[in-house]
Design an enzyme around this catalytic site. Structure first.
Site, PDB file in Angstrom:
ATOM      1  N   SER A 179     -11.370  -4.323   2.140  1.00 59.90           N
ATOM      2  CA  SER A 179     -10.041  -3.749   1.946  1.00 59.90           C
ATOM      3  C   SER A 179      -9.325  -3.561   3.279  1.00 59.90           C
ATOM      4  O   SER A 179      -8.143  -3.913   3.431  1.00 59.90           O
ATOM      5  CB  SER A 179     -10.179  -2.403   1.242  1.00 59.90           C
TER       6      SER A 179
ATOM      7  N   SER B  46      -5.097  -0.276  -3.391  1.00 58.66           N
ATOM      8  CA  SER B  46      -5.721   1.021  -3.147  1.00 58.66           C
ATOM      9  C   SER B  46      -6.817   0.778  -2.121  1.00 58.66           C
ATOM     10  O   SER B  46      -7.720  -0.036  -2.356  1.00 58.66           O
ATOM     11  CB  SER B  46      -6.312   1.573  -4.444  1.00 58.66           C
ATOM     12  N   GLU B  47      -6.750   1.452  -0.971  1.00 58.07           N
ATOM     13  CA  GLU B  47      -7.588   1.024   0.159  1.00 58.07           C
ATOM     14  C   GLU B  47      -9.077   1.311  -0.038  1.00 58.07           C
ATOM     15  O   GLU B  47      -9.888   0.814   0.718  1.00 58.07           O
ATOM     16  CB  GLU B  47      -7.079   1.613   1.478  1.00 58.07           C
ATOM     17  N   ASN B  48      -9.438   2.093  -1.055  1.00 56.42           N
ATOM     18  CA  ASN B  48     -10.870   2.222  -1.323  1.00 56.42           C
ATOM     19  C   ASN B  48     -11.456   0.916  -1.868  1.00 56.42           C
ATOM     20  O   ASN B  48     -12.648   0.682  -1.760  1.00 56.42           O
ATOM     21  CB  ASN B  48     -11.163   3.399  -2.271  1.00 56.42           C
TER      22      ASN B  48
ATOM     23  N   ASN C 234       0.851  -1.184   0.000  1.00 54.64           N
ATOM     24  CA  ASN C 234       0.000   0.000   0.000  1.00 54.64           C
ATOM     25  C   ASN C 234       0.891   1.240   0.000  1.00 54.64           C
ATOM     26  O   ASN C 234       1.742   1.394   0.875  1.00 54.64           O
ATOM     27  CB  ASN C 234      -0.915   0.011   1.232  1.00 54.64           C
TER      28      ASN C 234
END
Lengths: 231, 220
Positions: free
Chosen positions: B88, B46-48, B23
Site C-alpha cells: 500500500s 485505504s492505506e491499511n 486517498n
C-alpha cells in the site's frame, strides 16, 4: 512437506524470553494475533520490545500486555486509543518510537528481504528525520532508514496449512505478511488450519518458508474499534 | 457566509476527475466521497491495504476483517483489491495515487503542513500522514481558515511540528480556495459565498496574493 503444526498458543510462544523483540501483526484490532497475546500474558515474560502498527486498546490486544507491564518499548506509527499506554508514557515507564506507517512497513519488509537500509522521503524535515542521513536523488531529499527484525513474529491469518502457507482475509492482511518474513521465529495462528494440499498454491499470500510454527486458533473475538454502519 | 464542513467537502469534490486513485484522510476529507458527481468514477485507497472502498455496511454486512484507515467498518466495491500495508505504501511512495486529501492544523505559504502533533498534549503518532505528504503528486488540504481560538492556520511558517515540507498544492477552507504559489505565497482563487477579500486577508497570516476580481465559489 515439513509439518509446522504445534498444539496451541501456549506451546507456540513458550520459547519467548524476557527482553525479546517481538513483532505483532494487525492494524488497530483488525488481524491481531489474539491467541498469542493471551498466551504471552500467561507466560509472563517481561521487558518486551513490541513492533506493531498500533498498541491495542486498554482491555484488548497489546493493551493487555501493557496492563501487566510486560512491555518496555513500543515501535509503532499510531498509538492513540489507550489510556494506560498514555499513563505509562507520561510516567516514563514506557519507551515509544513513532515511525511513519509506510516507513515502519518497509523497514519490516526490508528486514525479511535482506535489505539492510533504504531511502524514503517520509519524514524529511520533521522530527522523524533528526539524526538520520539525508541524501538527494533527482533533486528530492530522502532519509536513510534501516531494516527491522524480531526474535519472534506473531501473525494472524484466515487459513493456513500444515506446511505454514498462509492466506489472509480482507484488510486483516495489513502488516502480517511482512512481519512473517522478518521474525527469527514466526508463529502463525489461523482461523482454519487445513492439511497441506488443501489450499490452492495460486492463492497463497505468505509461503510456508517464513513460518516456523502454526496452530489452530480458538475463540476469536475480533473486536471492532469503530463500528460504523450505513443505517 | 462561511462554509460548513459539508460545504468544504462539496467544493473539494469539484476538483476530482474521473480515473483518479485517491486517498482520503479522516474527518472532512472522508466526507468528500459523499459529494462526488455521479459521472465521476474514482477509486478510493485505504492505506491499511485496500483499493475500492465502498459505503459503510448495513447492520447485517459488518465484517471485522474489513476496516478503513480510521478503523471504521466498511464494504468493498466491485473491482476492489486487497494487499499488505507494505504494498500500500509502495503505491503511495511510487506516486501511483493521483490525489491525497487531508486535514491540517497549519499550512505555511510555501506549502509546509503540520497535522500530527501538538507538543505538551498526548502524542498519538503520525500514522500514514508523513508518507502520504512526502510522496503525493497532488495534495489538497481541507480545514478551517482560523483555529477555535481565532488564530490563522495559514501562516508564513508553521509553528507546530512539521508533517512534510513544500507539499501542499491547494487549500479549501470555510472562507476560501487558495493555491500555493511556490516562492510567492497563498494565491486566492475563490471566496466562500458572501465572504469578502478583506475578510480572507484578515484571516490569513501568511502572504496572500490577490489578482483582479476573485470569484465566489459555486456550491450546489
Amino acid at each position: 512437506m515439513i509439518n509446522k503444526v504445534v498444539e496451541n498458543a501456549e506451546v507456540a510462544v513458550r520459547n519467548i524470553k524476557d527482553y525479546n523483540v517481538i513483532m505483532l501483526g494487525g492494524f488497530g484490532l483488525c488481524g491481531i494475533p489474539e491467541n498469542c497475546i493471551t498466551a504471552i500474558l500467561k507466560l509472563g515474560v517481561k521487558g518486551l520490545t513490541c513492533i506493531s502498527n498500533n498498541a491495542g486498546v486498554d482491555d484488548f490486544g497489546i493493551g493487555l500486555l501493557l496492563q501487566t507491564r510486560q512491555v518496555d518499548k513500543m515501535i509503532s506509527s499510531y498509538v492513540g486509543e489507550n489510556a494506560e499506554f498514555e499513563r505509562q508514557l507520561l510516567a516514563g515507564e514506557l519507551q515509544v518510537e513513532l515511525l511513519p506507517q509506510g516507513t515502519l512497513a518497509e523497514r519490516i519488509r526490508a528486514g525479511g528481504a535482506g535489505i539492510p537500509a533504504f531511502f524514503t522521503p517520509a519524514g524529511v524535515g520533521t522530527e522523524v528525520g533528526q539524526g538520520k542521513e539525508v541524501r538527494t536523488f533527482n533533486g528530492k531529499d530522502y532519509l536513510l532508514e534501516f531494516w527491522l527484525k524480531a526474535d519472534f513474529s506473531l501473525v494472524k491469518a484466515w487459513k493456513g496449512d500444515t506446511a505454514g502457507n498462509l492466506i489472509f482475509k480482507g484488510t486483516a492482511r495489513n502488516f502480517n505478511p511482512m512481519m512473517a518474513t522478518a521474525g527469527n521465529i514466526t508463529i502463525a495462528e489461523v482461523e482454519e488450519l487445513v492439511p497441506e494440499g488443501s489450499l490452492d498454491p495460486n492463492q497463497i499470500h505468505t509461503p510456508g518458508i517464513y513460518v516456523q510454527k502454526i496452530f489452530q486458533g480458538t475463540n476469536y473475538e475480533k473486536r471492532i474499534e469503530q463500528y460504523t454502519t450505513s443505517s | 457566509m462561511a462554509l460548513d464542513k459539508i460545504g468544504i467537502a462539496k467544493r473539494i469534490a469539484q476538483e476530482i476527475q474521473t480515473g483518479w486513485y485517491i486517498n482520503l484522510g479522516i474527518g472532512i476529507p472522508t466526507l468528500v466521497a459523499n459529494y462526488l458527481p455521479e459521472a465521476v468514477e474514482v477509486v478510493l485507497q485505504s492505506e491499511n491495504g485496500l483499493l475500492g472502498i465502498g459505503p459503510f455496511p448495513g447492520k447485517n454486512e459488518v465484517d471485522p476483517d474489513l476496516i478503513n484507515a480510521g478503523k471504521q467498518t466498511i464494504t468493498m466495491l466491485n473491482g476492489s483489491s486487497l494487499f499488505s500495508s507494505a504494498e500500500s505504501f509502495g503505491m503511495i511512495r511510487g506516486e501511483h495515487i493521483n490525489l491525497t486529501i487531508l486535514g491540517a492544523m497549519e499550512v505555511s505559504e510555501n506549502g509546509d503542513i503540520a497535522n500530527w502533533k501538538i507538543p505538551g498534549k498526548m502524542v498519538k503518532g503520525m500514522g500514514g500522514a508523513m508518507d502520504l505528504v512526502a510522496s503525493a503528486k497532488n495534495i489538497i488540504v481541507a480545514m478551517q481558515h482560523v483555529s477555535r481560538s481565532g488564530d490563522s492556520k495559514l501562516l508564513k511558517e508553521c509553528t507546530l511540528p512539521i508533517t512534510g515540507l513544500r507539499c501542499v498544492k491547494k487549500i479549501v477552507t470555510d472562507l476560501a480556495v487558495l493555491e500555493i504559489s511556490p516562492g510567492e505565497g497563498f494565491r486566492l482563487l475563490e471566496r466562500a459565498p458572501g465572504i469578502s477579500v478583506e475578510e480572507i486577508k484578515h484571516a490569513t497570516a501568511g502572504k496572500i496574493l490577490v489578482t483582479g476580481d476573485v470569484p465566489e465559489m459555486t456550491i450546489n
